[in-house]
Design a protein around this motif. Structure first.
Motif, short mmCIF file in Angstrom:
data_model
loop_
_atom_site.label_atom_id
_atom_site.label_comp_id
_atom_site.label_asym_id
_atom_site.label_seq_id
_atom_site.Cartn_x
_atom_site.Cartn_y
_atom_site.Cartn_z
N ALA A 204 0.84 -1.20 0.00
CA ALA A 204 0.00 0.00 0.00
C ALA A 204 0.88 1.25 0.00
N ALA A 205 0.45 2.28 -0.71
CA ALA A 205 1.27 3.48 -0.90
C ALA A 205 1.53 4.23 0.40
N THR A 206 0.62 4.11 1.36
CA THR A 206 0.77 4.76 2.65
C THR A 206 0.26 3.82 3.74
N PRO A 207 0.66 4.03 5.00
CA PRO A 207 0.08 3.23 6.08
C PRO A 207 -1.44 3.43 6.13
N VAL A 208 -2.12 2.39 6.56
CA VAL A 208 -3.58 2.38 6.58
C VAL A 208 -4.07 2.35 8.02
N ARG A 209 -5.00 3.24 8.34
CA ARG A 209 -5.52 3.29 9.70
C ARG A 209 -6.77 2.44 9.85
N THR A 210 -6.85 1.66 10.92
CA THR A 210 -8.05 0.94 11.31
C THR A 210 -8.24 1.16 12.81
N ARG A 211 -9.23 0.55 13.38
CA ARG A 211 -9.46 0.71 14.83
C ARG A 211 -8.33 0.09 15.65
#
Length: 276
Positions: A204-211
């Motif tokens: 993924a191009a950037t880190p991904v935020r989840t809960r």
């Protein structure tokens, strides 16, 4: 001068079913279980009145038939009420659904085979920088840490597994961040949305935020969806067809009870709503 008395007519009146009163208070309480567009409380009341009317008619019919039922468990620590048990027993006795034939099932499948597909299958890896979603400072710290890890892995893709083992906050760190095979529903929506757009081997191009925090995500491989043959979906089709047949039969059964009943205080459309 005498002031005329205000009308005491209730906004939502009581209704009677074969001479038995269903109080307006009971209908108002039931209305809380039915949704209606804002500003249209009458629709929720109508739906509630219909539900209680059907319940009353089903219980009357069960009593006429002399049906006695024992409440069954409907979930962990949950039991049917006596009324629910009696209605269930009535419907089991009164409604018979003919199972669909093999030809009917195959015709449903053949009408649009593309509707019946296997889910996609992903093999993915990630590095998790965990953070409490309600802690702004921790979330920001996790984001910065994830961005630093992302930059490091971008410079040296082969280091992904080692960095995962050293820095990830997920138990998958023991496997170098590998999560194994995933299908839709296995991960949170934000994570899956990224997997759908990645090519195998791509990060993924950037880190991904989840809960759970911030993820550095890599898709390792993908098995695309494919059309399923009739043999693979036959059982599912049969179950859906039998449920649909039972629903139609239950709707017709309750509609007949309502047609034959003396219902006063409300005009109920017998062609709307659901049985039970």
């Amino acid at each position: 001068m005498q002031i005329p008395a205000l009308s005491q007519t209730p906004l939502f009146p009581e209704i009677t079913v074969n001479g038995a009163v269903i109080p307006s208070a009971a209908i108002a309480a039931e209305a809380q279980n039915h949704t209606a567009p804002k500003g249209k409380p009458g629709l929720a009341w109508r739906m509630a009145a219909r539900a209680l009317t059907i319940r009353k008619l089903l219980l009357e019919d069960a009593a006429r038939r002399g049906i006695v039922a024992t409440p069954m468990a409907v979930g962990p620590g949950l039991m049917e009420t006596p009324d629910e048990a009696q209605i269930r027993a009535l419907l089991e006795q009164a409604i018979a659904v003919t199972p669909p034939t093999e030809a009917e099932l195959e015709a449903i499948w053949a009408k649009d085979p593309a509707r019946f597909r296997s889910p996609p299958l992903w093999e993915a890896s990630h590095i998790l920088c965990a953070a409490d979603p309600f802690d702004a400072d921790a979330t920001e710290g996790a984001r910065l840490r994830a961005e630093a890890i992302h930059a490091q892995v971008t410079r040296d893709p082969k280091s992904f597994g080692k960095i995962a083992r050293d820095a990830s906050d997920c138990s998958s760190k023991a496997n170098g961040g590998m999560l194994g095979q995933l299908v839709p529903g296995d991960a949170v929506p934000e994570f899956e949305a990224v997997l759908r757009d990645l090519a195998p081997g791509e990060m993924a191009a950037t880190p991904v935020r989840t809960r759970f925090g911030w993820h550095v995500i890599r898709l390792d491989s993908r098995a695309e969806t494919r059309e399923l043959p009739f043999s693979a979906v036959r059982a599912r089709l049969a179950e859906a067809a039998e449920k649909a047949g039972w629903t139609r039969a239950a709707r017709d059964f309750t509609a007949d009870l309502m047609k034959a009943a003396d219902i006063r205080g409300v005009d109920l459309d017998i062609h709307q709503g659901q049985a039970g």
